[in-house]
Write a protein that holds these residues in place. Structure first.
Motif, PDB file in Angstrom:
ATOM      1  N   GLU A   1       1.146 -13.399  18.077  1.00 27.55           N
ATOM      2  CA  GLU A   1       2.597 -13.238  18.162  1.00 27.55           C
ATOM      3  C   GLU A   1       3.283 -14.505  18.649  1.00 27.55           C
ATOM      4  OE1 GLU A   1       3.377  -9.659  20.352  1.00 27.55           O
ATOM      5  OE2 GLU A   1       2.585  -8.413  18.725  1.00 27.55           O
ATOM      6  N   ALA A   2       2.665 -15.205  19.564  1.00 25.56           N
ATOM      7  CA  ALA A   2       3.264 -16.452  20.053  1.00 25.56           C
ATOM      8  C   ALA A   2       3.334 -17.486  18.934  1.00 25.56           C
ATOM      9  CB  ALA A   2       2.452 -16.989  21.222  1.00 25.56           C
ATOM     10  N   VAL A   3       2.253 -17.640  18.211  1.00 30.35           N
ATOM     11  CA  VAL A   3       2.210 -18.636  17.135  1.00 30.35           C
ATOM     12  C   VAL A   3       3.065 -18.187  15.956  1.00 30.35           C
ATOM     13  CG1 VAL A   3       0.718 -19.758  15.436  1.00 30.35           C
ATOM     14  CG2 VAL A   3      -0.023 -19.547  17.806  1.00 30.35           C
ATOM     15  N   PHE A   4       2.891 -16.941  15.540  1.00 34.01           N
ATOM     16  CA  PHE A   4       3.605 -16.455  14.365  1.00 34.01           C
ATOM     17  C   PHE A   4       5.112 -16.452  14.588  1.00 34.01           C
ATOM     18  CE2 PHE A   4       5.292 -13.258  11.476  1.00 34.01           C
ATOM     19  CZ  PHE A   4       4.746 -13.694  10.279  1.00 34.01           C
ATOM     20  N   ALA A   5       5.537 -15.945  15.725  1.00 32.49           N
ATOM     21  CA  ALA A   5       6.968 -15.890  16.011  1.00 32.49           C
ATOM     22  C   ALA A   5       7.568 -17.290  16.047  1.00 32.49           C
ATOM     23  CB  ALA A   5       7.213 -15.161  17.324  1.00 32.49           C
ATOM     24  N   LYS A   6       6.819 -18.231  16.607  1.00 28.56           N
ATOM     25  CA  LYS A   6       7.313 -19.608  16.695  1.00 28.56           C
ATOM     26  C   LYS A   6       7.392 -20.236  15.308  1.00 28.56           C
ATOM     27  CE  LYS A   6       6.193 -24.094  18.653  1.00 28.56           C
ATOM     28  NZ  LYS A   6       5.206 -24.882  19.378  1.00 28.56           N
ATOM     29  N   GLU A   7       6.306 -20.116  14.533  1.00 23.69           N
ATOM     30  CA  GLU A   7       6.268 -20.760  13.214  1.00 23.69           C
ATOM     31  C   GLU A   7       7.238 -20.115  12.224  1.00 23.69           C
ATOM     32  OE1 GLU A   7       4.608 -23.585  12.353  1.00 23.69           O
ATOM     33  OE2 GLU A   7       4.069 -23.681  14.459  1.00 23.69           O
ATOM     34  N   ALA A   8       7.331 -18.783  12.270  1.00 24.76           N
ATOM     35  CA  ALA A   8       8.194 -18.073  11.321  1.00 24.76           C
ATOM     36  C   ALA A   8       9.594 -17.848  11.874  1.00 24.76           C
ATOM     37  CB  ALA A   8       7.553 -16.738  10.956  1.00 24.76           C
ATOM     38  N   ASN A   9       9.813 -18.257  13.130  1.00 24.63           N
ATOM     39  CA  ASN A   9      11.104 -18.076  13.779  1.00 24.63           C
ATOM     40  C   ASN A   9      11.539 -16.611  13.745  1.00 24.63           C
ATOM     41  OD1 ASN A   9      13.290 -18.959  15.244  1.00 24.63           O
ATOM     42  ND2 ASN A   9      14.515 -19.434  13.434  1.00 24.63           N
ATOM     43  N   LEU A  10      10.606 -15.723  14.149  1.00 26.44           N
ATOM     44  CA  LEU A  10      10.877 -14.291  14.136  1.00 26.44           C
ATOM     45  C   LEU A  10      10.935 -13.736  15.551  1.00 26.44           C
ATOM     46  CD1 LEU A  10       8.485 -13.074  11.319  1.00 26.44           C
ATOM     47  CD2 LEU A  10      10.947 -13.370  11.171  1.00 26.44           C
ATOM     48  N   ASP A  11      11.717 -12.690  15.712  1.00 27.11           N
ATOM     49  CA  ASP A  11      11.767 -11.956  16.974  1.00 27.11           C
ATOM     50  C   ASP A  11      10.768 -10.813  16.875  1.00 27.11           C
ATOM     51  OD1 ASP A  11      12.336 -10.639  19.306  1.00 27.11           O
ATOM     52  OD2 ASP A  11      14.331  -9.973  18.660  1.00 27.11           O
ATOM     53  N   MET A  12       9.695 -10.870  17.663  1.00 28.44           N
ATOM     54  CA  MET A  12       8.660  -9.849  17.624  1.00 28.44           C
ATOM     55  C   MET A  12       8.915  -8.756  18.649  1.00 28.44           C
ATOM     56  SD  MET A  12       6.644 -11.069  15.266  1.00 28.44           S
ATOM     57  CE  MET A  12       4.994 -10.425  15.391  1.00 28.44           C
ATOM     58  N   SER A  13      10.033  -8.805  19.363  1.00 33.27           N
ATOM     59  CA  SER A  13      10.280  -7.858  20.448  1.00 33.27           C
ATOM     60  C   SER A  13      10.501  -6.433  19.961  1.00 33.27           C
ATOM     61  CB  SER A  13      11.463  -8.312  21.293  1.00 33.27           C
ATOM     62  OG  SER A  13      12.630  -8.349  20.500  1.00 33.27           O
ATOM     63  N   ASP A  14      10.869  -6.242  18.688  1.00 30.58           N
ATOM     64  CA  ASP A  14      11.105  -4.889  18.198  1.00 30.58           C
ATOM     65  C   ASP A  14       9.836  -4.218  17.687  1.00 30.58           C
ATOM     66  OD1 ASP A  14      10.817  -6.469  15.959  1.00 30.58           O
ATOM     67  OD2 ASP A  14      12.343  -5.408  14.809  1.00 30.58           O
ATOM     68  N   CYS A  15       8.708  -4.900  17.760  1.00 24.59           N
ATOM     69  CA  CYS A  15       7.441  -4.332  17.302  1.00 24.59           C
ATOM     70  C   CYS A  15       6.828  -3.475  18.403  1.00 24.59           C
ATOM     71  CB  CYS A  15       6.442  -5.433  16.943  1.00 24.59           C
ATOM     72  SG  CYS A  15       6.950  -6.411  15.536  1.00 24.59           S
ATOM     73  N   PHE A  16       6.303  -2.346  18.000  1.00 29.19           N
ATOM     74  CA  PHE A  16       5.528  -1.542  18.934  1.00 29.19           C
ATOM     75  C   PHE A  16       4.179  -2.216  19.098  1.00 29.19           C
ATOM     76  CE2 PHE A  16       8.372   1.589  16.947  1.00 29.19           C
ATOM     77  CZ  PHE A  16       8.990   2.084  18.076  1.00 29.19           C
ATOM     78  N   PRO A  17       3.586  -2.142  20.273  1.00 24.56           N
ATOM     79  CA  PRO A  17       2.262  -2.765  20.464  1.00 24.56           C
ATOM     80  C   PRO A  17       1.269  -2.263  19.419  1.00 24.56           C
ATOM     81  CG  PRO A  17       3.154  -2.037  22.561  1.00 24.56           C
ATOM     82  CD  PRO A  17       4.075  -1.502  21.486  1.00 24.56           C
ATOM     83  N   GLY A  18       0.688  -3.193  18.688  1.00 24.74           N
ATOM     84  CA  GLY A  18      -0.316  -2.848  17.678  1.00 24.74           C
ATOM     85  C   GLY A  18       0.249  -2.467  16.330  1.00 24.74           C
ATOM     86  N   GLU A  19       1.566  -2.479  16.186  1.00 22.73           N
ATOM     87  CA  GLU A  19       2.165  -2.096  14.904  1.00 22.73           C
ATOM     88  C   GLU A  19       3.183  -3.144  14.477  1.00 22.73           C
ATOM     89  OE1 GLU A  19       3.827   1.838  14.921  1.00 22.73           O
ATOM     90  OE2 GLU A  19       2.181   2.619  16.126  1.00 22.73           O
ATOM     91  N   TYR A  20       3.080  -3.553  13.227  1.00 18.30           N
ATOM     92  CA  TYR A  20       4.046  -4.491  12.669  1.00 18.30           C
ATOM     93  C   TYR A  20       4.728  -3.807  11.497  1.00 18.30           C
ATOM     94  CZ  TYR A  20       1.521  -7.787  15.558  1.00 18.30           C
ATOM     95  OH  TYR A  20       0.952  -8.424  16.628  1.00 18.30           O
ATOM     96  N   GLN A  21       6.047  -3.910  11.443  1.00 16.15           N
ATOM     97  CA  GLN A  21       6.822  -3.190  10.447  1.00 16.15           C
ATOM     98  C   GLN A  21       6.709  -3.806   9.050  1.00 16.15           C
ATOM     99  OE1 GLN A  21       8.154  -0.295  11.463  1.00 16.15           O
ATOM    100  NE2 GLN A  21       7.228  -0.824  13.420  1.00 16.15           N
ATOM    101  N   ALA A  22       6.722  -5.116   8.967  1.00 18.06           N
ATOM    102  CA  ALA A  22       6.716  -5.790   7.671  1.00 18.06           C
ATOM    103  C   ALA A  22       5.291  -5.929   7.135  1.00 18.06           C
ATOM    104  CB  ALA A  22       7.367  -7.160   7.788  1.00 18.06           C
ATOM    105  N   ASP A  23       5.137  -5.644   5.845  1.00 15.54           N
ATOM    106  CA  ASP A  23       3.816  -5.757   5.218  1.00 15.54           C
ATOM    107  C   ASP A  23       3.231  -7.159   5.364  1.00 15.54           C
ATOM    108  OD1 ASP A  23       3.645  -3.132   4.402  1.00 15.54           O
ATOM    109  OD2 ASP A  23       4.450  -3.525   2.399  1.00 15.54           O
ATOM    110  N   PHE A  24       4.074  -8.177   5.162  1.00 18.45           N
ATOM    111  CA  PHE A  24       3.546  -9.536   5.208  1.00 18.45           C
ATOM    112  C   PHE A  24       3.027  -9.884   6.596  1.00 18.45           C
ATOM    113  CE2 PHE A  24       7.855 -10.367   6.593  1.00 18.45           C
ATOM    114  CZ  PHE A  24       7.772 -11.477   7.420  1.00 18.45           C
ATOM    115  N   VAL A  25       3.641  -9.340   7.653  1.00 16.85           N
ATOM    116  CA  VAL A  25       3.164  -9.594   9.014  1.00 16.85           C
ATOM    117  C   VAL A  25       1.813  -8.913   9.222  1.00 16.85           C
ATOM    118  CG1 VAL A  25       3.650  -9.338  11.479  1.00 16.85           C
ATOM    119  CG2 VAL A  25       5.509  -9.862   9.886  1.00 16.85           C
ATOM    120  N   ARG A  26       1.673  -7.677   8.725  1.00 14.65           N
ATOM    121  CA  ARG A  26       0.383  -6.978   8.830  1.00 14.65           C
ATOM    122  C   ARG A  26      -0.709  -7.743   8.089  1.00 14.65           C
ATOM    123  NH1 ARG A  26       3.677  -2.415   8.246  1.00 14.65           N
ATOM    124  NH2 ARG A  26       3.092  -2.157   6.079  1.00 14.65           N
ATOM    125  N   HIS A  27      -0.371  -8.317   6.931  1.00 10.21           N
ATOM    126  CA  HIS A  27      -1.355  -9.103   6.166  1.00 10.21           C
ATOM    127  C   HIS A  27      -1.759 -10.362   6.937  1.00 10.21           C
ATOM    128  CE1 HIS A  27      -1.169  -6.503   2.747  1.00 10.21           C
ATOM    129  NE2 HIS A  27       0.122  -6.724   2.572  1.00 10.21           N
TER     130      HIS A  27
END
Length: 88
Positions: free
Chosen positions: A12-38
């Motif tokens: 999450e630290a690397v992905f959020a920084k590189e993709a400039n995304l806010d990961m705060s709305d994710c439930f622990p262990g769950e990602y809403q977007a398919d591409f993030v899960r991939h």
């Protein structure tokens, strides 16, 4: 902290920084977007694929003969070229 939690924290630290995304709305262990899960699956697969060949020798208490020195093990891990480091 479990290994899973540590992996997720790093991802999450690397992905959020590189993709400039806010990961705060994710439930622990769950990602809403398919591409993030991939990406999460690929990230874990890469970490699971790491295999380190240790130097030849015996471990203390397992057999008679020479023991593997700790420094040899550290050098083997750090020489993989994967950027792995051994904490002192």
């Amino acid at each position: 902290m479990t290994i899973e939690e540590k992996r997720r924290e790093l991802f999450e630290a690397v992905f959020a920084k590189e993709a400039n995304l806010d990961m705060s709305d994710c439930f622990p262990g769950e990602y809403q977007a398919d591409f993030v899960r991939h990406y999460w699956y690929a990230f874990n697969s890469a970490l699971d694929a790491v295999e380190i060949e240790l130097p030849a020798g015996f471990w203390p208490g397992e057999a008679s003969g020479p023991c593997v020195e700790l420094q040899d093990v550290i050098e083997s891990i750090e020489s993989t070229g994967l950027g792995l480091k051994v904490k002192p």
